[in-house]
Design a protein around this motif. Structure first.
Motif, mmCIF file in Angstrom:
data_model
loop_
_atom_site.group_PDB
_atom_site.id
_atom_site.type_symbol
_atom_site.label_atom_id
_atom_site.label_comp_id
_atom_site.label_asym_id
_atom_site.label_seq_id
_atom_site.Cartn_x
_atom_site.Cartn_y
_atom_site.Cartn_z
ATOM 1 N N MET A 273 0.755 -1.278 0.120
ATOM 2 C CA MET A 273 -0.091 0.054 -0.136
ATOM 3 C C MET A 273 0.877 1.098 -0.003
ATOM 4 O O MET A 273 1.793 1.521 0.720
ATOM 5 C CB MET A 273 -0.882 0.065 1.339
ATOM 6 N N ARG B 126 -7.095 7.125 0.387
ATOM 7 C CA ARG B 126 -5.766 6.371 0.302
ATOM 8 C C ARG B 126 -5.619 5.697 -0.826
ATOM 9 O O ARG B 126 -6.341 5.049 -1.377
ATOM 10 C CB ARG B 126 -5.537 5.663 1.747
ATOM 11 N N TRP B 127 -4.377 5.743 -1.525
ATOM 12 C CA TRP B 127 -3.953 4.992 -2.688
ATOM 13 C C TRP B 127 -3.416 3.620 -1.866
ATOM 14 O O TRP B 127 -2.970 3.347 -1.085
ATOM 15 C CB TRP B 127 -2.604 5.412 -3.227
ATOM 16 N N LYS B 128 -4.150 2.311 -2.479
ATOM 17 C CA LYS B 128 -3.782 1.168 -2.313
ATOM 18 C C LYS B 128 -2.852 0.642 -3.125
ATOM 19 O O LYS B 128 -1.959 -0.075 -2.761
ATOM 20 C CB LYS B 128 -5.087 0.084 -2.454
ATOM 21 N N SER B 129 -2.667 1.279 -4.323
ATOM 22 C CA SER B 129 -1.438 1.163 -5.117
ATOM 23 C C SER B 129 -1.377 2.213 -6.245
ATOM 24 O O SER B 129 -2.481 2.926 -6.627
ATOM 25 C CB SER B 129 -1.421 -0.302 -5.740
ATOM 26 N N ALA C 262 -2.258 -3.994 -5.167
ATOM 27 C CA ALA C 262 -3.552 -3.583 -4.217
ATOM 28 C C ALA C 262 -3.892 -4.817 -3.589
ATOM 29 O O ALA C 262 -4.720 -4.602 -2.500
ATOM 30 C CB ALA C 262 -4.462 -2.909 -4.923
ATOM 31 N N LEU D 98 -14.280 1.305 -2.937
ATOM 32 C CA LEU D 98 -12.999 0.785 -3.803
ATOM 33 C C LEU D 98 -13.172 1.231 -5.119
ATOM 34 O O LEU D 98 -14.077 0.813 -6.022
ATOM 35 C CB LEU D 98 -12.656 -0.555 -3.463
ATOM 36 N N GLU E 62 -8.990 3.895 -2.052
ATOM 37 C CA GLU E 62 -9.931 3.554 -1.010
ATOM 38 C C GLU E 62 -10.262 4.853 0.022
ATOM 39 O O GLU E 62 -9.075 5.607 0.249
ATOM 40 C CB GLU E 62 -9.580 2.565 -0.005
#
Length: 389
Positions: free
Chosen positions: A1, A238-241, A273, A367, A386
């Motif tokens: 992440m 937030r970025w998960k990937s 992710a 998501l 997310e």
């Protein structure tokens, strides 16, 4: 992440803006971004500007314009990024690199473009610089001609896809009707998009005017931090990937009916992710032309090569489908001011994930993914996002 969050955002209306001033346009995006983040200009440690320009306006060195728009940013380091139609995402990636390195605590990203200040012929010439000039710059239909060639090749190989392209255009215009920032808030309907007419002529190959994104002016902004901050007026995202994959620039070096770099970005991004397409609530994708969205369905993995039409014709990507694509209306309805596009896509996604999307809001959006590309799927950027806990 990835350890970066969107903690605030701003977005101007997109459109053909009369006598628009670049500094005012920037201000109109930046001030709400700072306000929603609960920050002041003096809290920003770095400014990252996405601006393609290339001849749309006489002023270059546009990273320095942000301080003219917001004097509190006078002494904050600022830099301009450019990567064709993925210019906005290039600015976001640079901001995230600075934040995640620890060099910058709060980064401001601004994407903007004023495209309509020059005549149509100049617009076409400027956009063609996003193609491989040695081979493709003589195309009389401009950048639409590049994608017209892609569409014609796809049609030759897999049959007439006009129904699918019209359905994509109609879907995105219907979605954009609910977007207060959209350039064209008009439900064109399938029949108008499907059949050529005086108001909807062929532009390049099998592509009609309704298959082409709009030439737009506008700006969007994000505030990016390493973690949510107290006092923010919106929930953090937030970025998960995040993934970038590049591809050859000339179409002659690859199969124009496959967006292979985009497919690689989707595979890497979802894997990083730890999610699958079935986990996504929505996608904001780069529909600069309807055939681009069609090929992106295949790149995502929604259909095998040559079968992307069934995705839209079966309703999978409609607003009430299994995976809504472009609930904001996409570039087709929202507009495509080059430097602002990638930033705008991330703003739209953040609004969905935080329940701030108004009439565009999807139920239980947890998501989402954003795909932004430069050129004909040359610079491919994918974010999986997310709501931060």
């Amino acid at each position: 992440m990835s350890s970066s969050c969107i903690i605030g955002w701003g977005h101007t209306p997109f459109g053909k803006l009369d006598a628009v001033d670049a500094e005012q346009l920037i201000r109109d995006a930046v001030e709400p971004a700072l306000d929603s983040a609960g920050l002041q200009a003096q809290d920003i440690d770095g400014v990252f500007v996405g601006h393609y320009n290339g001849g749309f306006m006489p002023q270059d060195f546009t990273g320095a314009l942000v301080a003219m728009a917001v004097p509190g940013l006078r002494h904050v380091p600022a830099v301009r990024l450019e990567n064709a139609c993925a210019t906005g995402s290039a600015a976001i990636w640079a901001a995230m690199d600075a934040v995640e390195s620890g060099r910058v605590r709060h980064a401001l990203v601004v994407g903007f473009e004023i495209m309509n200040a020059v005549p149509g012929a100049k617009i076409a010439e400027t956009l063609l610089r996003c193609s491989y000039v040695k081979e493709e710059a003589a195309n009389p239909a401009g950048f639409a001609g590049v994608f017209g060639t892609i569409a014609a090749t796809y049609f030759e190989r897999f049959g007439d896809q006009s129904d699918a392209l019209a359905a994509i255009a109609a879907k995105n215009h219907a979605n954009g009707l609910k977007n207060p920032f959209a350039h064209m808030r008009r439900d064109l309907g399938f029949d108008f998009c499907r059949h050529p007419s005086d108001k909807n002529p062929f532009v390049a190959g099998p592509l009609k005017r309704s298959d082409c994104s709009l030439v737009s002016d506008g700006a969007a902004a994000l505030v990016i931090s390493k973690a949510p901050v107290a006092g923010a007026r919106v929930p953090a995202v937030r970025w998960k990937s995040r993934t970038q994959v590049n591809e050859y620039l000339p179409l002659s070096r690859r199969d124009p009916t496959r967006f292979e770099g985009a497919a690689m970005a989707w595979h890497k991004g979802l894997d990083a992710a730890g999610v699958s397409l079935k986990d996504l609530s929505f996608v904001e994708t780069h529909d600069c032309f309807t055939v681009a969205e069609l090929l992106e369905y295949e790149a995502m993995g929604l259909a095998p090569h040559g079968q992307g039409a069934r995705v839209i014709l079966d309703g999978v990507t409609r607003i009430d489908g299994a995976l809504p694509v472009n609930p904001s209306g996409g570039l087709k309805s929202r507009g495509h001011p080059i430097g602002a596009t990638g930033v705008s896509q991330h703003v739209m996604a953040a609004m969905q994930l935080t329940g701030e999307a108004g009439d565009m809001q999807l139920p239980n959006a947890r998501l989402g993914a954003v795909f932004n590309m430069g050129g004909a799927a040359v610079a491919n950027y994918l974010s999986v996002l997310e709501r931060a806990a």
